[in-house]
Design a protein around this motif. Sequence first.
Motif, PDB file in Angstrom:
ATOM      1  N   GLN A  88       0.826  -1.208  -0.106  1.00 34.56           N
ATOM      2  CA  GLN A  88       0.133  -0.038  -0.062  1.00 34.56           C
ATOM      3  C   GLN A  88       0.777   1.361   0.034  1.00 34.56           C
ATOM      4  O   GLN A  88       0.669   2.133  -0.602  1.00 34.56           O
ATOM      5  CB  GLN A  88      -0.783  -0.014   0.998  1.00 34.56           C
ATOM      6  CG  GLN A  88      -2.299  -1.064   1.177  1.00 34.56           C
ATOM      7  CD  GLN A  88      -2.841  -0.986   2.570  1.00 34.56           C
ATOM      8  OE1 GLN A  88      -2.393  -0.853   3.276  1.00 34.56           O
ATOM      9  NE2 GLN A  88      -4.202  -1.235   2.142  1.00 34.56           N
ATOM     10  N   VAL A  89       1.978   1.255   0.787  1.00 31.97           N
ATOM     11  CA  VAL A  89       2.805   2.409   0.809  1.00 31.97           C
ATOM     12  C   VAL A  89       3.440   2.661  -0.632  1.00 31.97           C
ATOM     13  O   VAL A  89       3.461   3.644  -0.911  1.00 31.97           O
ATOM     14  CB  VAL A  89       3.766   2.039   2.063  1.00 31.97           C
ATOM     15  CG1 VAL A  89       4.974   3.263   1.961  1.00 31.97           C
ATOM     16  CG2 VAL A  89       3.323   2.307   3.248  1.00 31.97           C
ATOM     17  N   ALA A  90       3.803   1.573  -1.195  1.00 27.60           N
ATOM     18  CA  ALA A  90       4.585   1.882  -2.282  1.00 27.60           C
ATOM     19  C   ALA A  90       3.689   2.513  -3.578  1.00 27.60           C
ATOM     20  O   ALA A  90       3.913   3.143  -4.424  1.00 27.60           O
ATOM     21  CB  ALA A  90       5.105   0.361  -2.820  1.00 27.60           C
ATOM     22  N   ASP A  91       2.293   1.764  -3.456  1.00 29.35           N
ATOM     23  CA  ASP A  91       1.412   2.269  -4.346  1.00 29.35           C
ATOM     24  C   ASP A  91       1.021   3.870  -4.308  1.00 29.35           C
ATOM     25  O   ASP A  91       0.828   4.730  -5.088  1.00 29.35           O
ATOM     26  CB  ASP A  91       0.012   1.654  -4.271  1.00 29.35           C
ATOM     27  CG  ASP A  91       0.212   0.107  -4.777  1.00 29.35           C
ATOM     28  OD1 ASP A  91       1.474  -0.042  -5.672  1.00 29.35           O
ATOM     29  OD2 ASP A  91      -0.753  -0.710  -4.643  1.00 29.35           O
ATOM     30  N   PHE A  92       0.860   4.330  -2.712  1.00 30.18           N
ATOM     31  CA  PHE A  92       0.536   5.588  -2.380  1.00 30.18           C
ATOM     32  C   PHE A  92       1.682   6.430  -2.833  1.00 30.18           C
ATOM     33  O   PHE A  92       1.587   7.719  -3.204  1.00 30.18           O
ATOM     34  CB  PHE A  92       0.475   5.724  -1.025  1.00 30.18           C
ATOM     35  CG  PHE A  92      -0.156   6.857  -0.348  1.00 30.18           C
ATOM     36  CD1 PHE A  92      -1.382   7.168  -0.618  1.00 30.18           C
ATOM     37  CD2 PHE A  92       0.805   7.780   0.113  1.00 30.18           C
ATOM     38  CE1 PHE A  92      -1.764   8.380  -0.073  1.00 30.18           C
ATOM     39  CE2 PHE A  92       0.290   8.975   0.926  1.00 30.18           C
ATOM     40  CZ  PHE A  92      -0.958   9.234   0.663  1.00 30.18           C
ATOM     41  N   ILE A  93       2.943   6.089  -2.720  1.00 33.59           N
ATOM     42  CA  ILE A  93       4.077   6.839  -2.905  1.00 33.59           C
ATOM     43  C   ILE A  93       4.110   7.329  -4.545  1.00 33.59           C
ATOM     44  O   ILE A  93       4.323   8.345  -4.975  1.00 33.59           O
ATOM     45  CB  ILE A  93       5.394   6.474  -2.633  1.00 33.59           C
ATOM     46  CG1 ILE A  93       5.720   6.414  -1.026  1.00 33.59           C
ATOM     47  CG2 ILE A  93       6.541   7.246  -3.273  1.00 33.59           C
ATOM     48  CD1 ILE A  93       6.908   5.694  -0.616  1.00 33.59           C
ATOM     49  N   ARG A  94       3.612   6.545  -5.364  1.00 34.37           N
ATOM     50  CA  ARG A  94       3.641   6.668  -6.845  1.00 34.37           C
ATOM     51  C   ARG A  94       2.553   7.470  -7.286  1.00 34.37           C
ATOM     52  O   ARG A  94       2.375   7.857  -8.311  1.00 34.37           O
ATOM     53  CB  ARG A  94       3.632   5.251  -7.341  1.00 34.37           C
ATOM     54  CG  ARG A  94       5.034   4.775  -7.318  1.00 34.37           C
ATOM     55  CD  ARG A  94       5.076   3.288  -8.324  1.00 34.37           C
ATOM     56  NE  ARG A  94       6.176   2.740  -8.295  1.00 34.37           N
ATOM     57  CZ  ARG A  94       6.862   1.938  -7.598  1.00 34.37           C
ATOM     58  NH1 ARG A  94       6.238   1.349  -6.576  1.00 34.37           N
ATOM     59  NH2 ARG A  94       7.971   1.326  -7.906  1.00 34.37           N
ATOM     60  N   ARG A  95       1.496   7.749  -6.320  1.00 38.13           N
ATOM     61  CA  ARG A  95       0.349   8.566  -6.919  1.00 38.13           C
ATOM     62  C   ARG A  95       0.634   9.849  -7.044  1.00 38.13           C
ATOM     63  O   ARG A  95       1.370  10.659  -6.290  1.00 38.13           O
ATOM     64  CB  ARG A  95      -0.957   8.593  -5.695  1.00 38.13           C
ATOM     65  CG  ARG A  95      -1.350   7.168  -5.709  1.00 38.13           C
ATOM     66  CD  ARG A  95      -2.516   7.106  -4.462  1.00 38.13           C
ATOM     67  NE  ARG A  95      -2.983   6.123  -4.139  1.00 38.13           N
ATOM     68  CZ  ARG A  95      -3.833   5.817  -3.042  1.00 38.13           C
ATOM     69  NH1 ARG A  95      -4.276   6.723  -2.266  1.00 38.13           N
ATOM     70  NH2 ARG A  95      -4.154   4.753  -3.102  1.00 38.13           N
ATOM     71  N   PRO A  96       0.445  10.633  -8.348  1.00 47.50           N
ATOM     72  CA  PRO A  96       0.582  11.942  -8.613  1.00 47.50           C
ATOM     73  C   PRO A  96       0.298  12.834  -7.310  1.00 47.50           C
ATOM     74  O   PRO A  96       1.423  13.755  -6.983  1.00 47.50           O
ATOM     75  CB  PRO A  96       0.024  12.427  -9.720  1.00 47.50           C
ATOM     76  CG  PRO A  96      -0.203  10.893 -10.592  1.00 47.50           C
ATOM     77  CD  PRO A  96      -0.306   9.939  -9.309  1.00 47.50           C
ATOM     78  N   ARG A  97      -0.669  12.838  -6.880  1.00 46.43           N
ATOM     79  CA  ARG A  97      -1.234  13.909  -5.967  1.00 46.43           C
ATOM     80  C   ARG A  97      -0.364  13.721  -4.401  1.00 46.43           C
ATOM     81  O   ARG A  97      -0.325  14.741  -3.756  1.00 46.43           O
ATOM     82  CB  ARG A  97      -2.681  13.973  -5.477  1.00 46.43           C
ATOM     83  CG  ARG A  97      -2.993  15.096  -4.811  1.00 46.43           C
ATOM     84  CD  ARG A  97      -4.488  15.143  -4.607  1.00 46.43           C
ATOM     85  NE  ARG A  97      -5.166  15.004  -5.657  1.00 46.43           N
ATOM     86  CZ  ARG A  97      -6.521  15.190  -5.840  1.00 46.43           C
ATOM     87  NH1 ARG A  97      -7.146  14.901  -4.419  1.00 46.43           N
ATOM     88  NH2 ARG A  97      -7.513  15.212  -6.936  1.00 46.43           N
ATOM     89  N   THR A  98       0.240  12.641  -4.207  1.00 43.37           N
ATOM     90  CA  THR A  98       1.031  12.386  -3.113  1.00 43.37           C
ATOM     91  C   THR A  98       2.033  13.171  -2.956  1.00 43.37           C
ATOM     92  O   THR A  98       2.818  13.761  -2.057  1.00 43.37           O
ATOM     93  CB  THR A  98       1.460  10.992  -2.956  1.00 43.37           C
ATOM     94  OG1 THR A  98       0.380   9.985  -3.091  1.00 43.37           O
ATOM     95  CG2 THR A  98       2.015  10.608  -1.540  1.00 43.37           C
ATOM     96  N   ARG A  99       2.618  13.762  -4.061  1.00 43.15           N
ATOM     97  CA  ARG A  99       3.760  14.627  -4.219  1.00 43.15           C
ATOM     98  C   ARG A  99       3.332  16.016  -3.324  1.00 43.15           C
ATOM     99  O   ARG A  99       3.994  16.745  -2.871  1.00 43.15           O
ATOM    100  CB  ARG A  99       4.060  15.192  -5.751  1.00 43.15           C
ATOM    101  CG  ARG A  99       4.873  16.217  -5.661  1.00 43.15           C
ATOM    102  CD  ARG A  99       5.109  16.699  -7.401  1.00 43.15           C
ATOM    103  NE  ARG A  99       5.773  17.725  -7.408  1.00 43.15           N
ATOM    104  CZ  ARG A  99       6.034  18.318  -8.489  1.00 43.15           C
ATOM    105  NH1 ARG A  99       5.333  18.230  -9.745  1.00 43.15           N
ATOM    106  NH2 ARG A  99       6.910  19.531  -8.533  1.00 43.15           N
TER     107      ARG A  99
END
Length: 187
Positions: A88-99
């Motif tokens: 879940q963390v790996a997927d979350f980091i890759r989300r554009p808005r997580t920037r």
Amino acid sequence: MATRRDQRSEESRRLLVTAAAELFAEKGYRQTSFIDIADKAGISRGSIPWHFGNKLGLLEAVLDDQLDTVLATFAPAAAGRPGDLLDQVADFIRRPRTRLFITLLAEAVEADSPIRAHYARLHAALRQAVRARIPAVALPPGATPEGFTALLVGAVIGLHAQWRVAPEAVDLDAVHTTIRALLPADG
């Protein structure tokens, strides 16, 4: 029952929060104007103060929305295994808005920052969500669950920042594999 006007108002608010989140992530809070947000949302810039009072009110709404997203993303699963959390963390980091979290972090660490309290709540929620997911992990002697949780959340924040700054230098898949190998076995 919500009226049509209430529905339009809520839709406008949602569009403004979405547009602001994307722009704050891309340009930063200070570099984003009401005009930028209104243009991206396709809504009159006068709607921003009407809904949020001011730009800070809009930023707070964005951060609250993102906190809700984080909490939903990391809600304890039935399995509750650390590996599932890492996926879940790996997927979350890759989300554009997580920037957004990295873009605003520098502003949040300033002592007089108006968003400092929001980040403190975000980090506390992250630690709580992670801690709830790793109750059965066998830690080495002297390590506490709270310390391990803070270490893991800090590592993820730092990893995310490194990857955003130099994605060619940080292989998220390799780091994910390494973290999984370093995690203590379930006890």
